[in-house]
Design a protein around this motif. Structure first.
Motif, PDB file in Angstrom:
ATOM      1  N   LEU A 180     -10.996  22.412   5.024  1.00 59.41           N
ATOM      2  CA  LEU A 180     -12.147  22.535   5.916  1.00 59.41           C
ATOM      3  C   LEU A 180     -11.766  22.416   7.384  1.00 59.41           C
ATOM      4  CD1 LEU A 180     -14.850  20.461   3.989  1.00 59.41           C
ATOM      5  CD2 LEU A 180     -14.235  22.866   3.751  1.00 59.41           C
ATOM      6  N   MET A 181     -10.511  22.116   7.665  1.00 59.99           N
ATOM      7  CA  MET A 181     -10.081  21.944   9.048  1.00 59.99           C
ATOM      8  C   MET A 181     -10.199  23.209   9.902  1.00 59.99           C
ATOM      9  SD  MET A 181      -9.623  18.826   9.329  1.00 59.99           S
ATOM     10  CE  MET A 181      -9.025  18.869  11.013  1.00 59.99           C
ATOM     11  N   PRO A 182     -10.074  24.434   9.346  1.00 57.45           N
ATOM     12  CA  PRO A 182     -10.243  25.622  10.191  1.00 57.45           C
ATOM     13  C   PRO A 182     -11.620  25.726  10.843  1.00 57.45           C
ATOM     14  CG  PRO A 182      -9.134  26.220   8.150  1.00 57.45           C
ATOM     15  CD  PRO A 182      -9.587  24.791   8.002  1.00 57.45           C
ATOM     16  N   PHE A 183     -12.602  24.955  10.329  1.00 58.58           N
ATOM     17  CA  PHE A 183     -13.952  25.024  10.885  1.00 58.58           C
ATOM     18  C   PHE A 183     -14.179  24.004  12.004  1.00 58.58           C
ATOM     19  CE2 PHE A 183     -14.288  26.608   6.511  1.00 58.58           C
ATOM     20  CZ  PHE A 183     -14.855  27.851   6.751  1.00 58.58           C
ATOM     21  N   GLU A 184     -13.153  23.263  12.363  1.00 59.33           N
ATOM     22  CA  GLU A 184     -13.284  22.307  13.460  1.00 59.33           C
ATOM     23  C   GLU A 184     -13.714  23.042  14.727  1.00 59.33           C
ATOM     24  OE1 GLU A 184     -14.093  19.271  14.352  1.00 59.33           O
ATOM     25  OE2 GLU A 184     -12.303  18.408  13.412  1.00 59.33           O
ATOM     26  N   GLY A 185     -14.746  22.518  15.379  1.00 59.24           N
ATOM     27  CA  GLY A 185     -15.256  23.146  16.592  1.00 59.24           C
ATOM     28  C   GLY A 185     -16.325  24.190  16.351  1.00 59.24           C
ATOM     29  N   LEU A 186     -16.697  24.421  15.093  1.00 57.07           N
ATOM     30  CA  LEU A 186     -17.764  25.374  14.787  1.00 57.07           C
ATOM     31  C   LEU A 186     -19.074  24.911  15.430  1.00 57.07           C
ATOM     32  CD1 LEU A 186     -17.797  27.954  12.858  1.00 57.07           C
ATOM     33  CD2 LEU A 186     -19.026  26.484  11.256  1.00 57.07           C
ATOM     34  N   PRO A 187     -19.823  25.791  16.082  1.00 55.84           N
ATOM     35  CA  PRO A 187     -21.067  25.364  16.753  1.00 55.84           C
ATOM     36  C   PRO A 187     -22.081  24.740  15.806  1.00 55.84           C
ATOM     37  CG  PRO A 187     -20.452  27.588  17.433  1.00 55.84           C
ATOM     38  CD  PRO A 187     -19.547  27.221  16.296  1.00 55.84           C
ATOM     39  N   HIS A 188     -21.996  25.060  14.526  1.00 53.48           N
ATOM     40  CA  HIS A 188     -22.953  24.550  13.549  1.00 53.48           C
ATOM     41  C   HIS A 188     -22.677  23.108  13.126  1.00 53.48           C
ATOM     42  CE1 HIS A 188     -23.130  28.922  13.293  1.00 53.48           C
ATOM     43  NE2 HIS A 188     -24.269  28.841  12.659  1.00 53.48           N
ATOM     44  N   LEU A 189     -21.526  22.560  13.492  1.00 56.01           N
ATOM     45  CA  LEU A 189     -21.156  21.217  13.033  1.00 56.01           C
ATOM     46  C   LEU A 189     -21.989  20.154  13.738  1.00 56.01           C
ATOM     47  CD1 LEU A 189     -17.260  21.256  12.729  1.00 56.01           C
ATOM     48  CD2 LEU A 189     -18.977  21.730  10.989  1.00 56.01           C
ATOM     49  N   SER A 190     -22.529  19.230  12.967  1.00 54.54           N
ATOM     50  CA  SER A 190     -23.259  18.099  13.533  1.00 54.54           C
ATOM     51  C   SER A 190     -22.304  17.043  14.063  1.00 54.54           C
ATOM     52  CB  SER A 190     -24.183  17.476  12.478  1.00 54.54           C
ATOM     53  OG  SER A 190     -25.242  18.349  12.177  1.00 54.54           O
ATOM     54  N   CYS A 191     -21.084  17.035  13.584  1.00 59.75           N
ATOM     55  CA  CYS A 191     -20.046  16.131  14.070  1.00 59.75           C
ATOM     56  C   CYS A 191     -18.710  16.731  13.678  1.00 59.75           C
ATOM     57  CB  CYS A 191     -20.213  14.725  13.468  1.00 59.75           C
ATOM     58  SG  CYS A 191     -20.016  14.654  11.678  1.00 59.75           S
ATOM     59  N   PRO A 192     -17.617  16.302  14.264  1.00 63.52           N
ATOM     60  CA  PRO A 192     -16.308  16.832  13.849  1.00 63.52           C
ATOM     61  C   PRO A 192     -16.067  16.625  12.356  1.00 63.52           C
ATOM     62  CG  PRO A 192     -16.110  15.580  15.881  1.00 63.52           C
ATOM     63  CD  PRO A 192     -17.500  15.357  15.390  1.00 63.52           C
ATOM     64  N   VAL A 193     -15.165  17.411  11.810  1.00 60.50           N
ATOM     65  CA  VAL A 193     -14.846  17.299  10.388  1.00 60.50           C
ATOM     66  C   VAL A 193     -14.411  15.860  10.090  1.00 60.50           C
ATOM     67  CG1 VAL A 193     -13.343  18.114   8.536  1.00 60.50           C
ATOM     68  CG2 VAL A 193     -14.163  19.716  10.281  1.00 60.50           C
ATOM     69  N   VAL A 194     -15.044  15.250   9.110  1.00 58.97           N
ATOM     70  CA  VAL A 194     -14.783  13.846   8.773  1.00 58.97           C
ATOM     71  C   VAL A 194     -13.538  13.771   7.905  1.00 58.97           C
ATOM     72  CG1 VAL A 194     -15.691  11.786   7.633  1.00 58.97           C
ATOM     73  CG2 VAL A 194     -17.234  13.289   8.916  1.00 58.97           C
ATOM     74  N   ARG A 195     -12.535  13.000   8.359  1.00 59.91           N
ATOM     75  CA  ARG A 195     -11.263  12.906   7.658  1.00 59.91           C
ATOM     76  C   ARG A 195     -10.975  11.499   7.146  1.00 59.91           C
ATOM     77  NH1 ARG A 195      -8.399  16.362   5.793  1.00 59.91           N
ATOM     78  NH2 ARG A 195      -6.414  15.742   6.667  1.00 59.91           N
ATOM     79  N   ASN A 196     -11.797  10.526   7.529  1.00 62.96           N
ATOM     80  CA  ASN A 196     -11.566   9.123   7.198  1.00 62.96           C
ATOM     81  C   ASN A 196     -12.595   8.648   6.179  1.00 62.96           C
ATOM     82  OD1 ASN A 196     -12.327   6.106   7.887  1.00 62.96           O
ATOM     83  ND2 ASN A 196     -10.173   6.377   8.424  1.00 62.96           N
ATOM     84  N   ARG A 197     -12.144   7.906   5.165  1.00 63.60           N
ATOM     85  CA  ARG A 197     -13.058   7.467   4.113  1.00 63.60           C
ATOM     86  C   ARG A 197     -14.170   6.574   4.652  1.00 63.60           C
ATOM     87  NH1 ARG A 197      -8.171   7.754   1.574  1.00 63.60           N
ATOM     88  NH2 ARG A 197      -8.114   8.989  -0.348  1.00 63.60           N
ATOM     89  N   MET A 198     -13.808   5.616   5.509  1.00 66.20           N
ATOM     90  CA  MET A 198     -14.813   4.707   6.047  1.00 66.20           C
ATOM     91  C   MET A 198     -15.814   5.474   6.903  1.00 66.20           C
ATOM     92  SD  MET A 198     -13.658   2.057   4.617  1.00 66.20           S
ATOM     93  CE  MET A 198     -14.562   0.681   5.319  1.00 66.20           C
ATOM     94  N   THR A 199     -15.334   6.477   7.637  1.00 64.75           N
ATOM     95  CA  THR A 199     -16.225   7.313   8.419  1.00 64.75           C
ATOM     96  C   THR A 199     -17.144   8.118   7.510  1.00 64.75           C
ATOM     97  OG1 THR A 199     -14.485   7.511  10.077  1.00 64.75           O
ATOM     98  CG2 THR A 199     -16.312   9.052  10.241  1.00 64.75           C
TER      99      THR A 199
END
Length: 486
Positions: A180-199
């Motif tokens: 899913l990292m290629p979608f980083e910065g997509l205007p539709h994202l409510s927040c950056p791609v979440v990569r951390n379990r606690m996050t």
């Protein structure tokens, strides 16, 4: 295709009819074939079984017949209680995702859907498209190199390419993979791609709060509710979320996802979960709330049964070959999954960014651990009606919060029990028990007997303890569930 080519294929159908019947006969499978029609390079045969031959015998021996005759395409299809064979001597050619997205006819179809999802091509080569909003949730599964990651990328691209950020928001959680990292910065994202379990835990908790707010808003202000964008939550390698988290955090994750699956559709929220080899143990949730399933080639039959509710995916060819179970169909449909190359994906994301460079969308305001703050800077919007802003507690407080929640699940605890549960040493466990006593969670030491847990109902828990647990990422509902789980 010209008339000469069409005539050649139709003439070849008679030879194929005889060859297929003869090859099946070598396996004591007696079938009668009748050519119905020719669609492109595909020939459709009506298939009747004779004698003791049953449908299961035809399906079981079809791969061997295909191999003997060296046919690139050989599908056994059942429709309206009738059995058909769809075969071709030519390798089928399927259009890529971008080719379909740019065709005017498909753009019109996408405009009529809330969340258009181009799944792939059916056995006749026709495009299979469905609306994720009607599912309303989706489970994708398959073994390594089966095409699952590309299928997940196609889902996101299909929706983002045709819908503006004011109509659809994405929350992408990619803990166990990088697809899913290629979608980083997509205007539709409510927040950056979440990569951390606690996050991820924090994000899912925020989504349950937003869900409740939306459901309430639908009754109090339906006009405002209709203007809200749909939220599509995509979680790749869903079982990986539960790796390395304690029982309390795992329960929080399970509760959040289960709530979203049960009631999310009423709040215009949709989940797409992907798992490589799902089992009932590692999925941790009730899959009955997910009515739409996509099964790529599975390593074992039981994986197919968990994804689809039946076997079959273990016999797929791989490389995008899939079975789709959808409310649109009565039974799983064989589909060649849509394909998009890495370069095409990059082009699509760039195109979407350019088209919606000035667009605004509702986004969640998350304050994450300091390591993630730089990643979030400049990426958060100010249009969120329900924001969850919480500073991450120190490791010691997080540990204490987990121990408190675990303690509330028991009538009594001891230092030895705590050591066994968390693999603590004696000094750490005894200090934590003393801390629990100071907080009024457990009683005083009485000889060698376990310490009684004082709160026996939610009202017995001090308000400051509730606030402390909420600051550590636990909802009040999970605290109440801990007491009632005794």
């Amino acid at each position: 295709m010209n008339y000469i080519e069409q005539a050649r294929i139709e003439a070849d159908a008679a030879d194929l009819e005889e060859d297929i019947s003869k090859e099946f006969g070598k396996f004591n499978v007696n079938v009668k074939l009748k050519r119905l029609r020719v669609v492109g390079s595909r020939i459709i045969f009506s298939t009747k079984t004779k004698g003791n031959t049953r449908e299961v015998h035809v399906r079981a021996n079809a791969p061997e017949v295909q191999r003997k005759l060296r046919l690139p395409l050989f599908h056994v299809v059942k429709s309206n209680f009738n059995l058909y064979l769809i075969v071709s001597r030519e390798q089928p050619v399927y259009g890529h995702l971008l080719d379909i997205l740019n065709k005017p006819s498909y753009r019109e179809a996408q405009a009529r859907m809330c969340l258009p999802y181009i799944v792939g091509h059916d056995v006749l080569g026709c495009v299979v498209m469905d609306d994720l909003a009607h599912f309303p949730h989706l489970l994708l599964g398959g073994s390594t190199n089966s095409g699952k990651s590309v299928g997940l990328q196609a889902l996101i691209t299909s929706i983002a390419y045709s819908k503006s950020p004011s109509r659809v928001n994405f929350i992408l959680i990619d803990v166990g993979a990088t697809s899913l990292m290629p979608f980083e910065g997509l205007p539709h994202l409510s927040c950056p791609v979440v990569r951390n379990r606690m996050t991820a835990v924090e994000t899912l908790t925020a989504l349950t709060v937003e869900m409740e707010r939306r459901i309430e808003l639908e009754y109090t202000d339906s006009a405002s509710f209709k203007r809200l964008p749909r939220l599509v939550v995509v979680i790749d390698e869903f079982p990986a979320l539960f790796m390395g988290v304690d029982k309390s955090m795992a329960r929080e994750l399970t509760n959040s996802v289960s709530n979203l699956l049960q009631r999310g559709r009423h709040a215009k929220m949709h989940l797409a979960l992907a798992a490589q080899n799902p089992t009932y143990q590692n999925m941790k949730i009730d899959l009955g709330n997910i009515t739409a399933r996509v099964a790529f080639k599975c390593a074992k039959k039981n994986f197919s049964e968990i994804i689809l509710g039946e076997g079959g995916a273990e016999n797929l060819a791989g490389h995008g070959d899939l079975l789709l179970r959808s409310p649109q169909f009565d039974s799983p449909q064989r589909v060649r999954g849509i394909y998009i190359t890495p370069n095409e994906l990059q082009q699509a994301v760039q195109h979407i960014k350019i088209c919606h460079c000035d667009a605004t969308s509702s986004k969640f305001n998350l304050v994450l651990p300091s390591s993630d703050l730089a990643e979030l800077s400049g990426a958060l919007g100010d249009n969120l009606a329900c924001s969850v802003v919480r500073k991450w507690p120190p490791k010691e407080d997080q540990q204490l919060a987990s121990v408190i929640l675990w303690t509330l699940e028991h009538d009594s605890i001891s230092t030895n029990m705590l050591m066994k549960e968390y693999n603590f040493g004696w000094n750490t466990a005894s200090k934590l028990v003393s801390r629990l006593e100071d907080l009024g969670i457990v009683g005083r030491l009485d000889g060698k007997l376990p310490r009684d847990v004082i709160p026996s109902r939610p009202d017995d828990i001090p308000e400051e303890i509730i606030k402390f647990l909420e600051a550590a990422g636990y909802s009040k509902g999970s605290v109440i569930d801990s007491i009632y789980s005794r």
